[in-house]
Design an enzyme around this catalytic site. Structure first.
Site, PDB file in Angstrom:
ATOM      1  CD  GLU A 128      72.000 -54.433   3.209  1.00  0.00           C
ATOM      2  OE1 GLU A 128      72.098 -53.210   3.425  1.00  0.00           O
ATOM      3  OE2 GLU A 128      71.120 -54.922   2.516  1.00  0.00           O
ATOM      4  CB  ALA A 269      75.137 -44.478   1.222  1.00  0.00           C
ATOM      5  CG  MET A 270      74.961 -49.761   5.581  1.00  0.00           C
ATOM      6  SD  MET A 270      73.949 -50.976   4.675  1.00  0.00           S
ATOM      7  CE  MET A 270      72.913 -51.561   6.010  1.00  0.00           C
ATOM      8  CG  ASN A 272      74.868 -48.843   9.156  1.00  0.00           C
ATOM      9  OD1 ASN A 272      74.826 -50.017   8.855  1.00  0.00           O
ATOM     10  ND2 ASN A 272      75.736 -47.987   8.627  1.00  0.00           N
ATOM     11  CD  GLU A 305      71.558 -45.701   1.696  1.00  0.00           C
ATOM     12  OE1 GLU A 305      70.992 -46.583   2.383  1.00  0.00           O
ATOM     13  OE2 GLU A 305      72.016 -45.939   0.554  1.00  0.00           O
ATOM     14  CG  HIS A 308      66.893 -48.277   3.262  1.00  0.00           C
ATOM     15  ND1 HIS A 308      66.066 -49.249   2.723  1.00  0.00           N
ATOM     16  CD2 HIS A 308      67.966 -48.206   2.435  1.00  0.00           C
ATOM     17  CE1 HIS A 308      66.630 -49.736   1.625  1.00  0.00           C
ATOM     18  NE2 HIS A 308      67.777 -49.117   1.416  1.00  0.00           N
TER      19      HIS A 308
END
Ligand code: BES
Ligand code: ZN
Length: 879
Positions: A128, A269-270, A272, A305, A308
């Site tokens: 992203e 943080a992400m 995925n 996260e 999401h």
């Protein structure tokens, strides 16, 4: 303007993709300097293109094309065009076809940390917003959703762990110390949610049973040796999963959920799919290495996260102009989660503080933009406090307007209607309208207009008529590109408090209206008449901060003192204390003299809180925290002298400390913690109250307090109490400060996360000499420009949390930061651009500092080969 050469992207230009991708097979052969990627795509024309024939355009950056096949046939160099940013195949079939693309990338050379890179020896990805194109050629946009199957091949020695999204399918050994793993993610997803991790990692495992009985494997991967710091993160993950089931009926949807912690990461943080990647400071925690604040951050970021998965992944964004659809909504959800896990009031105070500290200045400065921007140059520059924090406030206002039950029904409808889609903000608002049965036409303005609305509320009591009239008006100052503003639809929550401190039963124009009322403000001006009001009430306005506005009221100082003690809305009790202190401190800064009488009265009002046993310690600690130097600077609007603000704030702290010293000593004697350290909200609240008392006593600099500080540092069994002592000492120039900071470094120099804390402490000393000290630390072995957490800890903290030193009258602080930005820009443009944002309020400074900060910005703009990222921020800041 230099940015003219960089192309802006406009929301109004959005077009649906010409081609869709149903499946992606990625085959990744890992090697540090040359990783080979084979991508096989099944592609369909999107709808009937007919005569308007369109080429296939794929995004790609910093990768080398090795070969290209279409439906199994090798394409010659005449059949396609490759340039710096794309791969174009002029002629493709108009029914389903496959493309096989072989490329090479260099993870070892990737210091931008976008795409595939290495953190220590671990391979990891950040896609992203537009990082996938640095791994392979692809339509790298969020409205192309595909089912991914990924085969990873790597060395068994360097990369025993091979991870990607979805569920594991197969793995096995190969020749010559190599092995492979295959992962399949059944949920169609955009490329920005792709992730791959490979390395020698330790793992902590657990399980979660879903509401419907599904068994989910949970795994947290960390550098070997850190397994003992994962328990809290794992607990937070399980609490998040349970909360989303209970509060929003959202279950997890794969067999396994994985988190990986790495020490090199552009952001926090992400999300995925099934494989969240974290900056390790938001995973790793042990009582002796992490503070209560670290624990609270870990809990909320894990939740964010994880949440999401539904708000972002299952329902994703059509394009990046819809970013607040996932980020604003998910911040709202993580805030609600933290409120349920901890104290709702204390969470609300923290959220509003963050909004004011980060978003209000953005909205008031040259970088102001709407929650839904209309254009951008570099999308990474739009992950802003406006999109995140104000975006969350907009969702919260919808909750207020719909009420909790209807809001929940609306969220159910949102998930039902848009699951599996790439949706828009407009879709979300329409769901709220359909489920709520209300018209949100005017509410949409919140998404379109930049700037913080100013709300003025004046109350008047008429003794003869027994009426209380509230005159409400709204105004919003111009922002870049938006000179005239339309009035907003503002939900204004209010109550009237009687002289016994009880909420009055309200009657609006003769009709009963409850005791806690939401007024719909839609016009520039309103007048509300409360009838049958027995005596002059204390007006409690904008309860729980029901809208992200700047409020001015005609409350007197004694009204504020009364409400500080008695408002049933605890948020407003805190707000009244802040308002009182702000008035006192802005007056003191302008006049150069603190009003001793008003300060003493304020201190007494604070002192009374200690007797109220219904109040949580964490809340009292918040009441004791004066508005920060930057909060005060914002109130002063212009001609800001950060040193003068610092002096008046310290003056008030000394005054309160002197008046309440017995109370503070009493707190230290009576507020006690028993048993082993626990990061829970109750114990953390007690520690914050104790440490706040200690901080006040320390400004008196008497020997008994110095002894207390030293004792606490020596005897503490947790990092919170250690850091409290060091933070307090950092504010002084006592010899004990250097003694303990040196001791702290030598104890912890092997631990990168604790070393970050040491750098932060050094950056925070509120003295002019700190500029030179920080510059010196950039040559210390503990510092490296290549590790972003170090740069953020030292330079980020210095520039954003130390107004006195950063705004050194000579301009040395600005030069230090702009020199660092220039060096960092060559390594990592995204992070350099973010750091450039620290200059956003330069125009509000007094003229000497204003000129010097302008020069520092100008130097950035004038420098050769500045990245598009940093250039956009610097140029806009100067505008
Ligand atoms: N999707 C973002 C991460 C991200 C941000 C990727 C910018 C690419 C560019 C993630 O969900 C996020 O919002 N992370 C925040 C922390 C969160 C708790 C607000 C972050 O990294 O700061
Ligand atoms: Zn997010």
């Amino acid at each position: 303007m230099k940015t003219d050469t960089a192309q802006a992207v406009y929301l109004k230009d959005y077009c649906a993709p010409d081609y869709l991708i149903s499946t992606v097979h990625l085959d990744v052969k890992l090697a540090p300097a040359a990783t080979h990627v084979t991508s096989t795509l099944t592609i369909q024309p999107n709808g009937n293109i007919g005569k308007n024939y369109r080429p296939l355009i794929l995004d790609g950056e910093e990768i080398k094309l090795d070969s290209l096949c279409l439906n199994g046939e090798v394409l010659g160099s005449d059949d396609y065009i490759v340039d710096e940013n794309s791969l174009i195949i002029a002629t493709v079939p108009q029914e389903e076809f496959t493309v096989e693309i072989k490329t090479t990338c260099n993870p070892a050379a990737n210091t931008a940390l976008s795409g595939l890179y290495r953190s220590s020896k671990t391979y990891c990805t950040q896609c992203e917003a537009e990082g996938f194109r640095r791994i392979t050629y692809f339509p790298d946009r969020p409205d192309v959703l595909a089912v991914f199957t990924v085969r990873i091949e790597g060395s068994t020695v360097e990369t025993p762990v091979l991870l990607s999204n979805g569920n594991p399918v197969e793995s096995g050994k190969l020749n010559a110390n190599r092995h492979f793993a295959i992962w399949h993610d059944p949920h169609p997803k955009p490329s920005y949610l792709f992730a791959l991790v490979a390395g020698n990692l330790g793992v902590v495992s657990d399980h979660f049973t879903t509401q419907s009985g599904g068994d989910i494997e949970l795994k947290i991967f960390v550098e070997p040796g850190n397994e003992d710091r994962c328990d809290y993160a794992m607990g937070a993950l399980k609490r998040s999963m349970k909360w989303d089931e209970e509060r929003f009926a959202r279950e997890y949807d794969l067999d396994i959920f994985m988190i990986v912690a790495v020490s090199d990461f552009n952001m926090g943080a992400m999300e995925n799919k099934g494989l969240n990647i974290f900056n390790d400071k938001f995973i790793l925690a042990r009582p002796d290495t992490a503070t209560d604040a670290d624990y609270a951050n870990i809990e909320s970021i894990i939740a964010h996260e994880y949440f999401h998965n539904w708000t972002g992944n299952r329902i994703t964004c059509r394009d990046w102009f819809q970013l607040c659809l996932k980020e604003g909504l998910t911040v709202f959800r993580d805030q609600e989660f933290s409120a349920d896990m901890r104290s709702r009031t204390v969470e609300r105070i923290a959220d509003v503080k963050r909004l004011r500290a980060q978003q209000f200045p953005e909205d008031a400065g040259p970088l102001a933009h709407p929650v839904q921007p209309e254009s951008y140059i570099e999308i990474n520059n739009f992950y802003t406090a406006t999109v995140y924090e104000k975006g969350a406030e907009l969702v919260r206002m919808l909750l207020t307007l719909l009420g909790p039950d209807t809001f929940r029904k609306a969220m159910d409808l949102y998930f039902l209607r848009h699951d599996g889609e790439a949706a828009t903000v407009e879709d979300f608002i329409r769901v709220m309208e359909d489920a709520g049965g209300i018209d949100l036409t005017q509410f949409r303005i919140w998404y379109q207009q930049a700037g913080t609305p100013e709300l003025t509320v004046n109350g008047r009591y008429d003794r003869h008529r027994r009426t209380y009239t509230l005159a409400v008006s709204q105004h919003c100052a111009p922002s870049p590109g938006q000179l005239r503003k339309h009035p907003y639809h503002i939900p204004l929550r209010i109550g009237l408090v009687d002289k016994c401190g009880e909420d009055m039963k309200l009657e609006l124009d003769g009709k009963p209206a409850g005791d806690d009322l939401v007024l719909n403000i839609r016009e520039h001006e309103h007048r509300f008449c409360f009838t049958n009001v027995a005596h002059r009430p204390y007006a409690s306005i904008l309860r729980s901060f029901s809208a992200p506005v700047k409020l001015t009221t005609n409350a007197t100082r004694s009204d504020l003192l009364f409400l500080m003690q008695h408002d049933s809305d605890l948020f407003n009790r805190w707000e009244c204390a802040q308002t009182y202190a702000t008035r006192l401190l802005t007056d003191a800064t302008v006049s150069g003299e603190l009003n001793e009488v008003k300060s003493a009265v304020f201190g007494q009002a604070l002192g009374k809180l200690f007797d109220d046993e219904t109040l949580e310690p964490a809340f009292i600690a918040q009441m004791l925290t004066l508005p920060g130097e930057s909060d005060l600077a914002r109130e002063m609007i212009n001609n800001v002298d950060p040193s003068a603000i610092y002096r008046s704030r310290l003056g008030l702290r000394k005054n309160i400390a002197a008046n309440l010293k017995e109370n503070f000593r009493h707190i230290l004697k009576t507020v006690r913690l028993s048993g082993a350290y626990s990061p829970d909200a109750i114990d953390a609240g007690k520690r914050s109250l104790r440490n706040s008392a200690l901080g006040f006593l320390a400004v008196l600099e008497d020997t008994s307090t110095l002894d207390l500080l030293k004792q606490q540092y020596m005897n503490a069994d947790n990092m919170t109490d250690v850091m409290a002592v060091l933070s307090i000492l950092t504010q002084t120039d006592l010899p004990l400060r250097d003694e303990l900071l040196d001791d702290f470094y030598s104890r912890w120099k092997h631990d990168h996360l604790v070393v970050d804390k040491w750098l932060m402490l050094n950056a925070l000393a509120p003295f002019e000499a700190t500029v030179g000290h920080v510059a010196g630390l950039m040559n210390h072995p503990a510092f490296s420009l290549k590790n972003l957490n170090k740069v953020r800890a030292l330079i980020g903290t210095f520039a954003s949390a130390n107004p006195v030193a950063f705004n050194h009258p000579s301009g040395a602080g600005y030069d230090l930061v702009s020199d660092t930005i220039l060096k960092l820009d060559k390594i990592n443009p995204q992070v350099a651009a973010r750091l450039t944002g620290v200059f956003k309020s330069w125009r509000a400074l007094e003229s000497g500092r204003r000129d010097k900060s302008q020069l520092a910005l100008q130097r950035l703009v004038d420098s050769e080969n500045l990245s598009r990222d940093t250039l956009e921020i610097a140029v806009k800041s100067l505008d």
